[in-house]
Design a protein around this motif. Structure first.
Motif, PDB file in Angstrom:
ATOM      1  N   LEU A 187       8.776   3.787   4.448  1.00  0.00           N
ATOM      2  CA  LEU A 187       8.321   5.160   4.575  1.00  0.00           C
ATOM      3  C   LEU A 187       9.522   6.074   4.733  1.00  0.00           C
ATOM      4  CD1 LEU A 187       5.308   4.500   6.950  1.00  0.00           C
ATOM      5  CD2 LEU A 187       5.278   4.785   4.461  1.00  0.00           C
ATOM      6  N   ARG A 198       6.484   7.014   0.031  1.00  0.00           N
ATOM      7  CA  ARG A 198       7.014   5.654  -0.013  1.00  0.00           C
ATOM      8  C   ARG A 198       8.306   5.603  -0.824  1.00  0.00           C
ATOM      9  NH1 ARG A 198       2.241   1.563  -1.532  1.00  0.00           N
ATOM     10  NH2 ARG A 198       4.020   0.751  -2.735  1.00  0.00           N
ATOM     11  N   GLU A 257       5.381   4.649  12.499  1.00  0.00           N
ATOM     12  CA  GLU A 257       5.902   4.452  11.144  1.00  0.00           C
ATOM     13  C   GLU A 257       7.326   3.924  11.155  1.00  0.00           C
ATOM     14  OE1 GLU A 257       3.221   7.506   8.507  1.00  0.00           O
ATOM     15  OE2 GLU A 257       5.077   8.301   9.351  1.00  0.00           O
ATOM     16  N   ASN A 276       1.443   6.761   2.238  1.00  0.00           N
ATOM     17  CA  ASN A 276       0.573   5.965   3.096  1.00  0.00           C
ATOM     18  C   ASN A 276      -0.622   6.806   3.550  1.00  0.00           C
ATOM     19  OD1 ASN A 276       1.504   7.632   5.155  1.00  0.00           O
ATOM     20  ND2 ASN A 276       2.255   5.978   6.450  1.00  0.00           N
TER      21      ASN A 276
END
Length: 273
Positions: A168, A68, A219, A62
């Motif tokens: 994430l 990812r 996140e 990201n």
């Protein structure tokens, strides 16, 4: 039999020692176990060479540089030599009880997921790493079993989860979603009583904001949204089956109504655990 993969942190200081311990333990499981290290963080390529592992350096991230999960799984699918995968955190030492447990879990159903609690230890020495019985005895004697929501390894057949959301890595919720998703398609097997897997304690100095950021930051909130909310945040209590220490398998009837998981959440809210 198995392709083991992980996304290491930079190899620096204590984290370097911890990760090398873990990778060497995986390479010792069996000669034909494939080990794949993803990412181009400092020291990853060198660790792969020294431990006879493979390195896939390029990863989707990201805007903050966080890897990812969907890309990691897709890349491993392209190079994996075995039908079974093991996604494991880079601080987890696995011993000679692991592959037998994988075989037993796979016999429960072809579309299975194997998970299990790990045991916290402050230090694993080279001598202990070379002696599975000694390390297992130490972990049982002085290790602290991690909580039901702390999921550090996942064993599954290729394609089990279908198309993954762009979770994430290293942030909360994606691991719990994997358990929820697996329960939709097959058995989830808790191997805690059959496997002594060691989590080597470490701090969160590698992450700005530390542990709070990993679990409660922006996140983590992104992952929780992708997961579809708290109803899909499953834990070890949601496993449909359990491996026993004696070699058997039994149903986890409490997972049907999620009784133990409900009790855990109530206890957490009341400050009891």
């Amino acid at each position: 039999m198995l392709t083991v993969f992980t996304i290491p942190k930079p190899f620096a200081g204590r984290i370097a020692e911890i990760q090398l311990n873990a990778i060497r333990s995986w390479r010792s499981l069996r000669e034909d176990v494939q080990v794949v290290l993803l990412g181009d963080e400092d020291g990853v390529a060198e660790a792969a060479r020294s431990c006879r592992a493979e390195n896939l350096a390029s990863m989707l991230r990201n805007e903050h540089g966080t890897p990812r999960l969907d890309d990691a799984f897709a890349q491993v699918d392209r190079v994996a030599r075995h039908p079974l995968r093991c996604f494991v955190n880079a601080d987890i030492v696995l011993l000679d009880d692991f592959l037998p447990a994988v075989r037993r879990a796979a016999a429960v159903g072809s579309r299975f997921l194997m998970i299990g609690r790990t045991v916290d230890l402050d230090m694993v020495t080279p001598a202990e790493l070379a002696d599975a019985g000694r390390l297992r005895a130490k972990a049982r004697a002085v290790g602290a079993e991690r909580g039901a929501a702390a999921l550090d390894y996942f064993v599954f057949p290729a394609g089990l989860f279908g198309e993954l959301p762009p979770f994430l890595v290293g942030r909360a919720c994606f691991d719990n979603w994997l358990v929820w998703r697996a329960r939709q398609v097959g058995p989830v097997v808790d191997a805690t009583d059959a496997v002594v897997a060691t989590h080597q304690r470490h701090d969160y100095a590698h992450l700005p904001g530390g542990k709070d950021e990993a679990y409660y930051g922006e996140e983590a909130a992104w992952n929780r949204k992708l997961a579809g909310g708290r109803s899909r945040i499953y834990t070890i209590h949601d496993a449909s089956h359990r491996l026993t220490a004696s070699g058997g398998v039994r149903r986890n009837l409490g997972s049907i109504l999620r009784t133990r998981e409900t009790a855990r959440k109530i206890g957490w809210k009341l400050g009891l655990r």
